[in-house]
Design a protein around this motif. Structure first.
Motif, PDB file in Angstrom:
ATOM      1  N   GLN A 243      92.317  68.036  15.735  1.00  0.00           N
ATOM      2  CA  GLN A 243      91.351  67.832  14.645  1.00  0.00           C
ATOM      3  C   GLN A 243      89.917  68.120  15.189  1.00  0.00           C
ATOM      4  O   GLN A 243      88.923  68.601  14.756  1.00  0.00           O
ATOM      5  CB  GLN A 243      91.598  67.196  13.618  1.00  0.00           C
ATOM      6  CG  GLN A 243      93.027  67.295  12.722  1.00  0.00           C
ATOM      7  CD  GLN A 243      93.038  68.724  12.164  1.00  0.00           C
ATOM      8  OE1 GLN A 243      94.184  69.101  12.161  1.00  0.00           O
ATOM      9  NE2 GLN A 243      92.032  69.276  11.516  1.00  0.00           N
ATOM     10  N   TYR A 246      88.821  71.121  16.602  1.00  0.00           N
ATOM     11  CA  TYR A 246      88.185  71.974  15.561  1.00  0.00           C
ATOM     12  C   TYR A 246      86.879  71.754  15.038  1.00  0.00           C
ATOM     13  O   TYR A 246      86.074  72.586  14.976  1.00  0.00           O
ATOM     14  CB  TYR A 246      89.187  71.998  14.358  1.00  0.00           C
ATOM     15  CG  TYR A 246      90.655  72.585  14.845  1.00  0.00           C
ATOM     16  CD1 TYR A 246      90.853  73.448  15.644  1.00  0.00           C
ATOM     17  CD2 TYR A 246      91.885  72.014  14.014  1.00  0.00           C
ATOM     18  CE1 TYR A 246      91.930  74.024  16.090  1.00  0.00           C
ATOM     19  CE2 TYR A 246      93.149  72.566  14.382  1.00  0.00           C
ATOM     20  CZ  TYR A 246      93.200  73.405  15.372  1.00  0.00           C
ATOM     21  OH  TYR A 246      94.456  73.835  15.560  1.00  0.00           O
ATOM     22  N   ALA A 247      86.692  70.280  15.041  1.00  0.00           N
ATOM     23  CA  ALA A 247      85.446  69.970  14.502  1.00  0.00           C
ATOM     24  C   ALA A 247      84.423  70.269  15.602  1.00  0.00           C
ATOM     25  O   ALA A 247      83.302  70.573  15.303  1.00  0.00           O
ATOM     26  CB  ALA A 247      85.663  68.453  14.237  1.00  0.00           C
ATOM     27  N   ASN A 250      83.404  73.759  15.220  1.00  0.00           N
ATOM     28  CA  ASN A 250      82.316  73.943  13.904  1.00  0.00           C
ATOM     29  C   ASN A 250      81.033  73.522  14.183  1.00  0.00           C
ATOM     30  O   ASN A 250      80.149  74.097  13.794  1.00  0.00           O
ATOM     31  CB  ASN A 250      83.073  72.973  12.694  1.00  0.00           C
ATOM     32  CG  ASN A 250      84.468  73.408  12.288  1.00  0.00           C
ATOM     33  OD1 ASN A 250      84.600  74.705  12.522  1.00  0.00           O
ATOM     34  ND2 ASN A 250      85.244  72.538  11.780  1.00  0.00           N
ATOM     35  N   THR A 339      83.721  71.059   9.083  1.00  0.00           N
ATOM     36  CA  THR A 339      83.740  69.835  10.009  1.00  0.00           C
ATOM     37  C   THR A 339      84.109  68.537   9.012  1.00  0.00           C
ATOM     38  O   THR A 339      85.179  67.775   9.493  1.00  0.00           O
ATOM     39  CB  THR A 339      82.254  69.438  10.530  1.00  0.00           C
ATOM     40  OG1 THR A 339      81.644  70.726  11.170  1.00  0.00           O
ATOM     41  CG2 THR A 339      82.426  68.182  11.400  1.00  0.00           C
ATOM     42  N   ASP A 342      88.044  68.671   8.851  1.00  0.00           N
ATOM     43  CA  ASP A 342      88.567  68.293  10.186  1.00  0.00           C
ATOM     44  C   ASP A 342      88.462  66.811  10.345  1.00  0.00           C
ATOM     45  O   ASP A 342      89.678  66.156  10.840  1.00  0.00           O
ATOM     46  CB  ASP A 342      88.202  69.043  11.217  1.00  0.00           C
ATOM     47  CG  ASP A 342      88.531  70.466  11.312  1.00  0.00           C
ATOM     48  OD1 ASP A 342      89.356  70.835  10.905  1.00  0.00           O
ATOM     49  OD2 ASP A 342      87.470  71.379  11.606  1.00  0.00           O
ATOM     50  N   ARG A 345      91.109  65.155   7.905  1.00  0.00           N
ATOM     51  CA  ARG A 345      92.420  65.359   8.462  1.00  0.00           C
ATOM     52  C   ARG A 345      92.720  64.365   9.650  1.00  0.00           C
ATOM     53  O   ARG A 345      93.946  63.728  10.004  1.00  0.00           O
ATOM     54  CB  ARG A 345      92.643  66.680   8.751  1.00  0.00           C
ATOM     55  CG  ARG A 345      92.854  67.650   7.608  1.00  0.00           C
ATOM     56  CD  ARG A 345      93.001  69.032   8.093  1.00  0.00           C
ATOM     57  NE  ARG A 345      93.338  69.861   6.775  1.00  0.00           N
ATOM     58  CZ  ARG A 345      93.175  71.171   6.947  1.00  0.00           C
ATOM     59  NH1 ARG A 345      92.797  71.906   8.049  1.00  0.00           N
ATOM     60  NH2 ARG A 345      93.494  71.979   5.689  1.00  0.00           N
ATOM     61  N   ASP A 351      96.700  67.037   4.216  1.00  0.00           N
ATOM     62  CA  ASP A 351      95.967  68.328   4.440  1.00  0.00           C
ATOM     63  C   ASP A 351      95.795  68.943   3.132  1.00  0.00           C
ATOM     64  O   ASP A 351      94.506  69.321   3.039  1.00  0.00           O
ATOM     65  CB  ASP A 351      97.024  69.253   5.235  1.00  0.00           C
ATOM     66  CG  ASP A 351      97.014  68.935   6.643  1.00  0.00           C
ATOM     67  OD1 ASP A 351      96.423  67.984   7.063  1.00  0.00           O
ATOM     68  OD2 ASP A 351      97.808  69.591   7.396  1.00  0.00           O
TER      69      ASP A 351
END
Length: 367
Positions: A243, A246-247, A250, A339, A342, A345, A351
């Protein structure tokens, strides 16, 4: 003056153990090479110990062994070249080329490349072998590297989770610092500062990669030390790192939109700075949640703070959409939302529930 002294003392306390460990490893390497084995002038034994031990922190055992063998091989190559060609400018160039190129190809850190180059230069200029070739320096480098390998495993087994905790805090702090830079550039409408922040944002993958490597190294140490009861915490870390990756992406897109916004010399509303500040608080709190969770301490307080700050960032950012903002500003709001999802999570939120709560904060009807 008093504050500087306190900061200096704090740095000494935080790094004092590392200094003692480096000194002890260098001393043991010197004693083994000089006293036990009887090598003359075993300069490369403590040198290799310092280099390998400094580079082994946070790395897996296989990577540490590769560093050890690379340093020793570089010393051997330099010694063979000096023996065959003698000291001279051409020898210096060849030694530098043949000892640093493999390290660069292997992706070694700059400090290791420089240290190896300095060792090769020392061998050419100061300690060139004379007469019959006796590879003392190669053996000394192996001795020093082996001592460093043993010391690194001893340190890791003493507190195997410490490097992962430190890297988790450093990774989240890097991302939070990046958000601070972007925010400052937006508030000042400073295009050059925004470009500098974007350049830094392009490097965030490295900090996430270092956290992934630290998690792998910690898992290896736990298995070697038969401390498998801690392995369950690593599974949570691996999920969080996904996660976080991914952040980080972003935030990089957010920095790019911020650069575009400053290039258009568009003034940013004060709500944007407040929203990014709240998101920064969420990032730092999520980092503490991960670090304390790995350490086995109560992480719920930090996770709750990350939750509240992330949702507050989304709520504040939602106000910016009411005034038909320019596209870059809309993109920034979108990245704040992504953000926040993520981060939530990453601290263990469900989720589906995360999506509903974030969209509710943004003012969207639940799906």
């Amino acid at each position: 003056m008093r504050n500087r002294w306190r900061k200096a003392v704090g740095r000494l306390r935080s790094n004092g153990t590392a200094v003692v460990e480096l000194t002890a490893a260098a001393a043991v390497a010197w004693i083994l090479a000089a006293v036990v084995i009887g090598h003359p002038d075993p300069f490369f034994a403590p040198t290799a110990a310092l280099v390998v031990l400094g580079e082994s922190r946070g790395r897996r055992l296989r990577q540490t062994v590769e560093i050890l063998l690379t340093v020793a091989a570089a010393v051997l190559v330099a010694e063979l070249l000096v023996y065959a060609l003698g000291p001279g400018t051409g020898t210096v160039l060849l030694v530098l080329l043949l000892t640093t190129t493999p390290l660069l190809l292997a992706g070694a850190r700059r400090a290791l490349v420089v240290q190896t180059a300095v060792s090769g230069m020392y061998l050419v200029a100061v300690a060139a072998p004379n007469g019959t070739l006796m590879p003392f320096r190669f053996v000394d480098a192996l001795i020093g590297g082996a001592v460093a390998l043993a010391a690194s495993q001893l340190m890791a087994s003493r507190d195997p989770l410490a490097p992962l905790v430190a890297q988790a805090r450093r990774t989240y702090a890097d991302l939070a610092d990046l958000l601070d830079e972007v925010n400052a550039a937006l508030e000042a409408c400073d295009e050059s500062a925004a470009r500098a922040a974007l350049d830094r944002a392009r490097e965030v993958d490295d900090c996430v990669g270092r956290l992934q490597a630290a998690a792998l190294a910690t898992g290896e140490t736990l298995r070697l030390g038969l401390r498998r009861r801690h392995l369950g915490r690593l599974a949570a870390v691996e999920a969080t790192v996904r996660q976080l990756d991914y952040a980080a992406r972003n935030i990089r897109v957010l920095a790019r939109a911020g650069s575009t916004l400053t290039r258009r010399h568009t003034g940013t509303p004060p709500e944007l700075a407040t929203a990014i500040d709240a998101l920064t608080v969420a990032v730092r709190a999520a980092g503490e949640a991960l670090a304390t969770g790995v350490s086995g301490r109560d992480a719920e307080r930090h996770a709750a703070r990350a939750d509240a700050a992330a949702l507050e960032a989304v709520r504040i950012a939602a106000r910016l959409l009411r005034a038909d903002p320019p596209l870059p500003l809309t993109m920034i709001v979108g990245q704040i939302r992504a953000t926040a999802i993520d981060l939530l999570r990453g601290v263990g939120q469900d989720d589906v529930a995360v999506l509903d709560r974030v969209d509710e904060a943004l003012g969207l009807a639940p799906a």
